[in-house]
Motif scaffolding. Structure first.
Motif, PDB file in Angstrom:
ATOM      1  N   MET A 171     -18.433 -66.503  51.290  1.00 40.84           N
ATOM      2  CA  MET A 171     -19.139 -66.999  49.559  1.00 40.84           C
ATOM      3  C   MET A 171     -17.324 -66.503  48.664  1.00 40.84           C
ATOM      4  O   MET A 171     -17.147 -65.343  49.456  1.00 40.84           O
ATOM      5  N   ARG A 172     -16.983 -67.259  47.384  1.00 40.59           N
ATOM      6  CA  ARG A 172     -16.323 -66.793  46.571  1.00 40.59           C
ATOM      7  C   ARG A 172     -16.184 -66.189  45.723  1.00 40.59           C
ATOM      8  O   ARG A 172     -17.325 -66.064  45.116  1.00 40.59           O
ATOM      9  N   LYS A 173     -15.009 -65.108  46.565  1.00 43.01           N
ATOM     10  CA  LYS A 173     -14.828 -63.980  44.652  1.00 43.01           C
ATOM     11  C   LYS A 173     -14.027 -64.494  44.097  1.00 43.01           C
ATOM     12  O   LYS A 173     -13.188 -64.165  44.571  1.00 43.01           O
ATOM     13  N   MET A 174     -13.722 -64.220  42.289  1.00 45.33           N
ATOM     14  CA  MET A 174     -13.114 -64.813  41.608  1.00 45.33           C
ATOM     15  C   MET A 174     -12.669 -62.921  40.727  1.00 45.33           C
ATOM     16  O   MET A 174     -13.938 -62.726  40.560  1.00 45.33           O
ATOM     17  N   VAL A 175     -11.366 -63.070  41.017  1.00 47.48           N
ATOM     18  CA  VAL A 175     -11.639 -62.171  40.418  1.00 47.48           C
ATOM     19  C   VAL A 175     -10.646 -61.901  38.891  1.00 47.48           C
ATOM     20  O   VAL A 175     -10.034 -63.366  38.702  1.00 47.48           O
ATOM     21  N   LYS A 176     -11.106 -61.391  37.850  1.00 43.49           N
ATOM     22  CA  LYS A 176     -10.359 -61.855  36.726  1.00 43.49           C
ATOM     23  C   LYS A 176      -9.241 -61.765  36.442  1.00 43.49           C
ATOM     24  O   LYS A 176      -8.667 -62.858  35.974  1.00 43.49           O
ATOM     25  N   MET A 177      -8.861 -60.802  36.852  1.00 45.03           N
ATOM     26  CA  MET A 177      -7.050 -60.380  36.663  1.00 45.03           C
ATOM     27  C   MET A 177      -6.912 -59.352  37.696  1.00 45.03           C
ATOM     28  O   MET A 177      -6.894 -58.753  38.944  1.00 45.03           O
ATOM     29  N   ALA A 178      -5.411 -60.341  38.302  1.00 39.73           N
ATOM     30  CA  ALA A 178      -4.339 -59.670  39.787  1.00 39.73           C
ATOM     31  C   ALA A 178      -3.255 -59.400  39.423  1.00 39.73           C
ATOM     32  O   ALA A 178      -2.655 -59.775  38.205  1.00 39.73           O
ATOM     33  N   TYR A 179      -2.343 -58.492  40.042  1.00 36.93           N
ATOM     34  CA  TYR A 179      -1.091 -58.098  39.277  1.00 36.93           C
ATOM     35  C   TYR A 179      -0.243 -58.482  41.035  1.00 36.93           C
ATOM     36  O   TYR A 179      -0.686 -57.820  41.404  1.00 36.93           O
ATOM     37  N   VAL A 180       1.144 -59.193  40.915  1.00 33.65           N
ATOM     38  CA  VAL A 180       1.778 -58.868  41.821  1.00 33.65           C
ATOM     39  C   VAL A 180       3.163 -58.151  41.359  1.00 33.65           C
ATOM     40  O   VAL A 180       3.185 -58.739  40.718  1.00 33.65           O
ATOM     41  N   ILE A 235      -8.101 -54.481  29.779  1.00 34.12           N
ATOM     42  CA  ILE A 235      -8.328 -55.677  30.851  1.00 34.12           C
ATOM     43  C   ILE A 235      -7.254 -55.091  31.846  1.00 34.12           C
ATOM     44  O   ILE A 235      -5.979 -55.079  32.298  1.00 34.12           O
ATOM     45  N   LEU A 236      -7.705 -54.714  32.977  1.00 28.32           N
ATOM     46  CA  LEU A 236      -7.420 -53.988  34.254  1.00 28.32           C
ATOM     47  C   LEU A 236      -7.164 -55.197  35.194  1.00 28.32           C
ATOM     48  O   LEU A 236      -8.638 -55.675  35.108  1.00 28.32           O
ATOM     49  N   PRO A 237      -6.398 -55.188  36.014  1.00 30.63           N
ATOM     50  CA  PRO A 237      -6.332 -55.746  37.516  1.00 30.63           C
ATOM     51  C   PRO A 237      -7.325 -54.769  38.238  1.00 30.63           C
ATOM     52  O   PRO A 237      -7.498 -54.088  38.663  1.00 30.63           O
ATOM     53  N   GLU A 238      -7.974 -56.381  38.847  1.00 35.31           N
ATOM     54  CA  GLU A 238      -8.991 -55.826  39.792  1.00 35.31           C
ATOM     55  C   GLU A 238      -8.182 -55.670  41.438  1.00 35.31           C
ATOM     56  O   GLU A 238      -8.690 -54.719  41.916  1.00 35.31           O
ATOM     57  N   ILE A 239      -7.098 -56.589  41.734  1.00 36.99           N
ATOM     58  CA  ILE A 239      -6.369 -56.643  43.107  1.00 36.99           C
ATOM     59  C   ILE A 239      -4.479 -55.884  42.158  1.00 36.99           C
ATOM     60  O   ILE A 239      -4.391 -56.788  41.515  1.00 36.99           O
ATOM     61  N   GLN A 248     -11.603 -48.448  35.710  1.00 33.00           N
ATOM     62  CA  GLN A 248     -12.301 -49.224  37.044  1.00 33.00           C
ATOM     63  C   GLN A 248     -11.281 -49.284  38.375  1.00 33.00           C
ATOM     64  O   GLN A 248     -10.423 -49.068  38.052  1.00 33.00           O
ATOM     65  N   LYS A 249     -12.308 -49.518  39.486  1.00 33.25           N
ATOM     66  CA  LYS A 249     -11.735 -49.493  40.422  1.00 33.25           C
ATOM     67  C   LYS A 249     -10.326 -50.637  40.708  1.00 33.25           C
ATOM     68  O   LYS A 249     -11.104 -51.503  40.680  1.00 33.25           O
ATOM     69  N   ILE A 250      -9.455 -50.404  41.198  1.00 32.55           N
ATOM     70  CA  ILE A 250      -8.404 -51.054  41.559  1.00 32.55           C
ATOM     71  C   ILE A 250      -7.929 -50.881  42.852  1.00 32.55           C
ATOM     72  O   ILE A 250      -7.847 -50.054  43.771  1.00 32.55           O
ATOM     73  N   SER A 251      -8.049 -52.354  43.557  1.00 37.06           N
ATOM     74  CA  SER A 251      -7.715 -52.384  45.227  1.00 37.06           C
ATOM     75  C   SER A 251      -6.184 -52.649  45.233  1.00 37.06           C
ATOM     76  O   SER A 251      -5.894 -54.013  45.103  1.00 37.06           O
ATOM     77  N   LEU A 252      -5.659 -51.562  45.939  1.00 39.97           N
ATOM     78  CA  LEU A 252      -3.836 -52.060  45.421  1.00 39.97           C
ATOM     79  C   LEU A 252      -3.554 -52.299  47.459  1.00 39.97           C
ATOM     80  O   LEU A 252      -4.182 -51.492  48.268  1.00 39.97           O
ATOM     81  N   TYR A 253      -2.558 -53.038  47.185  1.00 35.47           N
ATOM     82  CA  TYR A 253      -2.165 -53.546  48.813  1.00 35.47           C
ATOM     83  C   TYR A 253      -0.933 -53.218  48.789  1.00 35.47           C
ATOM     84  O   TYR A 253       0.102 -54.479  47.523  1.00 35.47           O
ATOM     85  N   ILE A 262      -3.824 -46.662  48.834  1.00 36.53           N
ATOM     86  CA  ILE A 262      -4.044 -48.270  49.616  1.00 36.53           C
ATOM     87  C   ILE A 262      -5.129 -48.487  50.308  1.00 36.53           C
ATOM     88  O   ILE A 262      -5.250 -47.922  51.203  1.00 36.53           O
ATOM     89  N   LYS A 263      -5.375 -49.866  49.690  1.00 36.58           N
ATOM     90  CA  LYS A 263      -6.248 -50.515  50.640  1.00 36.58           C
ATOM     91  C   LYS A 263      -6.315 -50.803  52.149  1.00 36.58           C
ATOM     92  O   LYS A 263      -6.478 -50.918  52.438  1.00 36.58           O
ATOM     93  N   ASP A 264      -4.939 -51.654  52.581  1.00 37.42           N
ATOM     94  CA  ASP A 264      -4.296 -51.784  52.915  1.00 37.42           C
ATOM     95  C   ASP A 264      -2.711 -52.824  53.120  1.00 37.42           C
ATOM     96  O   ASP A 264      -2.318 -52.315  52.451  1.00 37.42           O
TER      97      ASP A 264
END
Length: 139
Positions: free
Chosen positions: A1-10, A59-63, A91-96, A116-118
């Motif tokens: 199942m596809r999960k699209m996030v609204k915002m991601a940061y690199v 508008i915060l990043p999800e990842i 909101q919770k942010i997943s940080l890699y 850190i998630k991973d």
């Protein structure tokens, strides 16, 4: 199942790696928007600016994909400052963490932080990337 996030940061100064990440995100259609920062200071300043806005406009990043070795403010310094902001985030942010380093001490240090998630080794494998976004097509 596809999960699209609204915002991601690199947060990464490696232009080649950033370009590859952007292409994968675009091709796989897994993020509506991607913001790129060349160092931790740029990203932190942006987050602080967002937090000054009314909640409905934030508008915060999800990842966040964070490189460890960058100029100005490296990943470790960013994490130290981000920890202080974390309580203000709605909101919770997943940080890699991403690094080309396979140093055991660096890996241990990253894993010791609950934030850190991973810890991902560069270059990031496509299957690992798809799994992060819940798009594991190998099944």
């Amino acid at each position: 199942m596809r999960k699209m996030v609204k915002m991601a940061y690199v947060i990464d100064d490696d232009r080649i790696h950033v370009h590859l990440l952007k292409k994968v995100i675009e091709i796989k259609a897994i993020a509506e928007e991607l913001m790129v920062f060349e160092n931790g200071r740029e990203a932190l300043n942006h987050l602080k600016k967002i937090l000054r806005k009314p909640k409905k406009q934030q508008i915060l990043p999800e990842i966040i994909f964070l490189d460890l070795n960058m100029p100005v403010m490296n990943g470790w310094e960013f994490l130290q400052e981000f920890t202080k902001l974390k309580n203000k985030l709605e909101q919770k942010i997943s940080l890699y963490v991403m690094s080309s380093s396979i140093d055991a001490q660096e890996l241990e240090r990253a894993q010791s932080l609950n934030l850190i998630k991973d810890y991902l080794i560069k270059p990031l494998e496509l299957k690992k990337f798809e799994k992060i976004f819940g798009n594991d097509t190998a099944a």
